[in-house]
Design a protein around this motif. Structure first.
Motif, PDB file in Angstrom:
ATOM      1  N   LEU A 216       0.811  -1.217   0.000  1.00 61.90           N
ATOM      2  CA  LEU A 216       0.000   0.000   0.000  1.00 61.90           C
ATOM      3  C   LEU A 216       0.845   1.268   0.000  1.00 61.90           C
ATOM      4  O   LEU A 216       0.490   2.267  -0.635  1.00 61.90           O
ATOM      5  N   GLY A 217       1.965   1.238   0.710  1.00 61.14           N
ATOM      6  CA  GLY A 217       2.797   2.436   0.793  1.00 61.14           C
ATOM      7  C   GLY A 217       3.657   2.676  -0.428  1.00 61.14           C
ATOM      8  O   GLY A 217       3.899   3.818  -0.812  1.00 61.14           O
ATOM      9  N   TYR A 218       4.141   1.581  -1.059  1.00 61.12           N
ATOM     10  CA  TYR A 218       5.050   1.707  -2.193  1.00 61.12           C
ATOM     11  C   TYR A 218       4.501   1.079  -3.465  1.00 61.12           C
ATOM     12  O   TYR A 218       5.195   0.988  -4.468  1.00 61.12           O
ATOM     13  N   ARG A 219       3.257   0.623  -3.405  1.00 60.63           N
ATOM     14  CA  ARG A 219       2.582   0.063  -4.576  1.00 60.63           C
ATOM     15  C   ARG A 219       3.261  -1.185  -5.126  1.00 60.63           C
ATOM     16  O   ARG A 219       3.161  -1.469  -6.319  1.00 60.63           O
ATOM     17  N   HIS A 220       3.965  -1.928  -4.276  1.00 59.04           N
ATOM     18  CA  HIS A 220       4.486  -3.220  -4.706  1.00 59.04           C
ATOM     19  C   HIS A 220       3.303  -4.180  -4.848  1.00 59.04           C
ATOM     20  O   HIS A 220       2.454  -4.237  -3.950  1.00 59.04           O
ATOM     21  N   PRO A 221       3.223  -4.944  -5.919  1.00 60.55           N
ATOM     22  CA  PRO A 221       2.085  -5.847  -6.070  1.00 60.55           C
ATOM     23  C   PRO A 221       2.051  -6.947  -5.024  1.00 60.55           C
ATOM     24  O   PRO A 221       0.980  -7.427  -4.641  1.00 60.55           O
ATOM     25  N   VAL A 222       3.221  -7.362  -4.545  1.00 59.13           N
ATOM     26  CA  VAL A 222       3.328  -8.392  -3.503  1.00 59.13           C
ATOM     27  C   VAL A 222       4.423  -7.958  -2.539  1.00 59.13           C
ATOM     28  O   VAL A 222       5.468  -7.453  -2.971  1.00 59.13           O
ATOM     29  N   GLY A 223       4.200  -8.152  -1.243  1.00 54.61           N
ATOM     30  CA  GLY A 223       5.201  -7.764  -0.265  1.00 54.61           C
ATOM     31  C   GLY A 223       6.437  -8.638  -0.310  1.00 54.61           C
ATOM     32  O   GLY A 223       6.436  -9.741  -0.865  1.00 54.61           O
ATOM     33  N   PRO A 224       7.552  -8.200   0.304  1.00 61.56           N
ATOM     34  CA  PRO A 224       8.824  -8.937   0.209  1.00 61.56           C
ATOM     35  C   PRO A 224       8.797 -10.303   0.888  1.00 61.56           C
ATOM     36  O   PRO A 224       9.490 -11.225   0.439  1.00 61.56           O
ATOM     37  N   LEU A 225       8.012 -10.467   1.950  1.00 60.02           N
ATOM     38  CA  LEU A 225       7.976 -11.760   2.630  1.00 60.02           C
ATOM     39  C   LEU A 225       7.094 -12.750   1.884  1.00 60.02           C
ATOM     40  O   LEU A 225       7.441 -13.932   1.755  1.00 60.02           O
ATOM     41  N   ARG A 226       5.966 -12.287   1.381  1.00 55.99           N
ATOM     42  CA  ARG A 226       5.133 -13.180   0.561  1.00 55.99           C
ATOM     43  C   ARG A 226       5.861 -13.550  -0.734  1.00 55.99           C
ATOM     44  O   ARG A 226       5.771 -14.691  -1.207  1.00 55.99           O
ATOM     45  N   THR A 227       6.593 -12.606  -1.300  1.00 60.13           N
ATOM     46  CA  THR A 227       7.391 -12.908  -2.494  1.00 60.13           C
ATOM     47  C   THR A 227       8.420 -13.988  -2.192  1.00 60.13           C
ATOM     48  O   THR A 227       8.644 -14.900  -2.991  1.00 60.13           O
ATOM     49  N   THR A 228       9.038 -13.904  -1.017  1.00 61.80           N
ATOM     50  CA  THR A 228      10.003 -14.932  -0.616  1.00 61.80           C
ATOM     51  C   THR A 228       9.330 -16.289  -0.518  1.00 61.80           C
ATOM     52  O   THR A 228       9.898 -17.311  -0.928  1.00 61.80           O
ATOM     53  N   ASP A 229       8.108 -16.335   0.005  1.00 64.29           N
ATOM     54  CA  ASP A 229       7.366 -17.597   0.054  1.00 64.29           C
ATOM     55  C   ASP A 229       7.124 -18.139  -1.350  1.00 64.29           C
ATOM     56  O   ASP A 229       7.174 -19.358  -1.577  1.00 64.29           O
ATOM     57  N   LEU A 230       6.819 -17.262  -2.300  1.00 63.42           N
ATOM     58  CA  LEU A 230       6.555 -17.700  -3.666  1.00 63.42           C
ATOM     59  C   LEU A 230       7.828 -18.199  -4.345  1.00 63.42           C
ATOM     60  O   LEU A 230       7.820 -19.213  -5.048  1.00 63.42           O
ATOM     61  N   VAL A 231       8.919 -17.500  -4.123  1.00 66.37           N
ATOM     62  CA  VAL A 231      10.202 -17.891  -4.726  1.00 66.37           C
ATOM     63  C   VAL A 231      10.717 -19.181  -4.092  1.00 66.37           C
ATOM     64  O   VAL A 231      11.275 -20.051  -4.772  1.00 66.37           O
ATOM     65  N   GLY A 232      10.529 -19.312  -2.790  1.00 64.28           N
ATOM     66  CA  GLY A 232      11.080 -20.435  -2.035  1.00 64.28           C
ATOM     67  C   GLY A 232      12.156 -19.936  -1.084  1.00 64.28           C
ATOM     68  O   GLY A 232      13.114 -19.286  -1.509  1.00 64.28           O
ATOM     69  N   LEU A 233      11.987 -20.212   0.216  1.00 67.88           N
ATOM     70  CA  LEU A 233      12.967 -19.718   1.183  1.00 67.88           C
ATOM     71  C   LEU A 233      14.339 -20.325   0.952  1.00 67.88           C
ATOM     72  O   LEU A 233      15.363 -19.680   1.187  1.00 67.88           O
ATOM     73  N   ASP A 234      14.370 -21.580   0.499  1.00 73.97           N
ATOM     74  CA  ASP A 234      15.657 -22.212   0.211  1.00 73.97           C
ATOM     75  C   ASP A 234      16.354 -21.537  -0.956  1.00 73.97           C
ATOM     76  O   ASP A 234      17.584 -21.349  -0.951  1.00 73.97           O
ATOM     77  N   VAL A 235      15.572 -21.131  -1.958  1.00 76.85           N
ATOM     78  CA  VAL A 235      16.151 -20.433  -3.107  1.00 76.85           C
ATOM     79  C   VAL A 235      16.690 -19.079  -2.677  1.00 76.85           C
ATOM     80  O   VAL A 235      17.806 -18.687  -3.037  1.00 76.85           O
ATOM     81  N   ARG A 236      15.888 -18.358  -1.870  1.00 77.77           N
ATOM     82  CA  ARG A 236      16.323 -17.044  -1.385  1.00 77.77           C
ATOM     83  C   ARG A 236      17.599 -17.167  -0.550  1.00 77.77           C
ATOM     84  O   ARG A 236      18.495 -16.328  -0.630  1.00 77.77           O
ATOM     85  N   LEU A 237      17.685 -18.207   0.278  1.00 77.86           N
ATOM     86  CA  LEU A 237      18.878 -18.408   1.102  1.00 77.86           C
ATOM     87  C   LEU A 237      20.099 -18.646   0.227  1.00 77.86           C
ATOM     88  O   LEU A 237      21.164 -18.063   0.472  1.00 77.86           O
ATOM     89  N   ALA A 238      19.963 -19.486  -0.787  1.00 74.19           N
ATOM     90  CA  ALA A 238      21.095 -19.781  -1.672  1.00 74.19           C
ATOM     91  C   ALA A 238      21.572 -18.521  -2.388  1.00 74.19           C
ATOM     92  O   ALA A 238      22.777 -18.283  -2.524  1.00 74.19           O
TER      93      ALA A 238
END
Length: 277
Positions: A216-238
């Protein structure tokens, strides 16, 4: 290459979530796609995933004029004009696959869907390193409008031009970036997500409120934590570990990310990450 190459068959090596999405995008654009998977079980899973995605698109009114087949024999790539490598973010695995693509599709343009690895390092797997370009698609591919065209120091200018044309054929927008750790999108996106995780650790706000602040504040379509869930936490960690090695401690993974990966909370694909799915 000629203009007819843009209409020719496309190969995707790897039928996981990203590879299936890339295949879907090309098929939806009217092209004939061949997906190569490692074995029959993986091929069956990829086939079901792609067929289901295309059926959903058609149910919503999309006209899908292309086609997609899933095989296990890389020799099926022989007639492809473009082959996109979409296997996990591991240099050794990608080298093996790229060498296989070069052997079985010697006349194809070759792209890697890496989100953070060096295109130039991956290009060493090809007999002619100038024949590799990065095509970094975003998850979920069918609804993402962006593709990063990543230009290695040895990538042929003509291949870059063609890559931009393929992206346009998909109805996406291409941004051209030089080969550097994390390119543009992963570098910025991962840094934002890591800071969101630190805020969660410190109790600054809940995961829901952190994400809402960005949507809502920056008009991102998806927040950074939900995006991480979509990408995969293991992928983000790597990716974070790779960027930390290349760019320094500002990309160090927060404790909460390591703990969740160790506990098998990988995001949407496991049913739980920063959110429940």
């Amino acid at each position: 290459m000629t203009d007819t190459d843009l209409l020719g068959p496309v190969g995707v090596y790897g039928g996981g979530r990203m590879g299936s999405g890339i295949a879907h995008a090309f098929a939806a654009a009217g092209l004939h796609v061949t997906v190569v998977e490692s074995d029959e079980d993986a091929a069956t899973t990829a086939r079901r995933r792609i067929e289901s995605a295309l059926a959903r698109a058609q149910a919503k009114g999309a006209v899908v004029e292309g086609s997609c087949k899933v095989v296990t024999d890389p020799r099926a790539l022989a007639d492809c004009r473009l082959v996109v490598e979409a296997v996990p973010e591991n240099v050794r695995v990608k080298h093996e696959v790229l060498a296989r693509v070069a052997r079985h599709a010697p006349h194809a343009a070759v792209a890697t869907n890496t989100s953070s690895l060096s295109v130039d390092e991956l290009a060493d797997a090809l007999p002619d390193p100038s024949g590799l370009v990065g095509l970094h698609f975003f998850n979920p591919v069918p609804v993402s409008d962006l593709v990063e065209v990543v230009v290695g120091p040895r990538t042929a200018p003509e291949l870059v031009r063609r890559a931009e044309q393929w992206v346009a054929r998909l109805g996406r927008t291409a941004v051209k970036v030089l080969d550097s750790p994390g390119f543009a999108s992963s570098r910025l996106g991962v840094l934002l997500a890591l800071e969101a995780m630190r805020m969660l650790e410190e109790g600054v706000a809940t995961a829901e409120d952190i994400d809402t602040a960005m949507t809502l504040g920056y008009r991102h379509p998806v927040g950074p934590l939900r995006t991480t869930d979509l990408v995969g936490l293991d992928v983000r960690l790597a990716i974070a570990e790779h960027l930390e090695r290349e760019l320094g401690p500002r990309f160090a993974a927060p404790r909460v990310l390591r703990e969740k990966v160790a506990a098998g909370e990988l995001g949407r694909k496991s049913g739980r990450g920063f959110f429940s799915w």
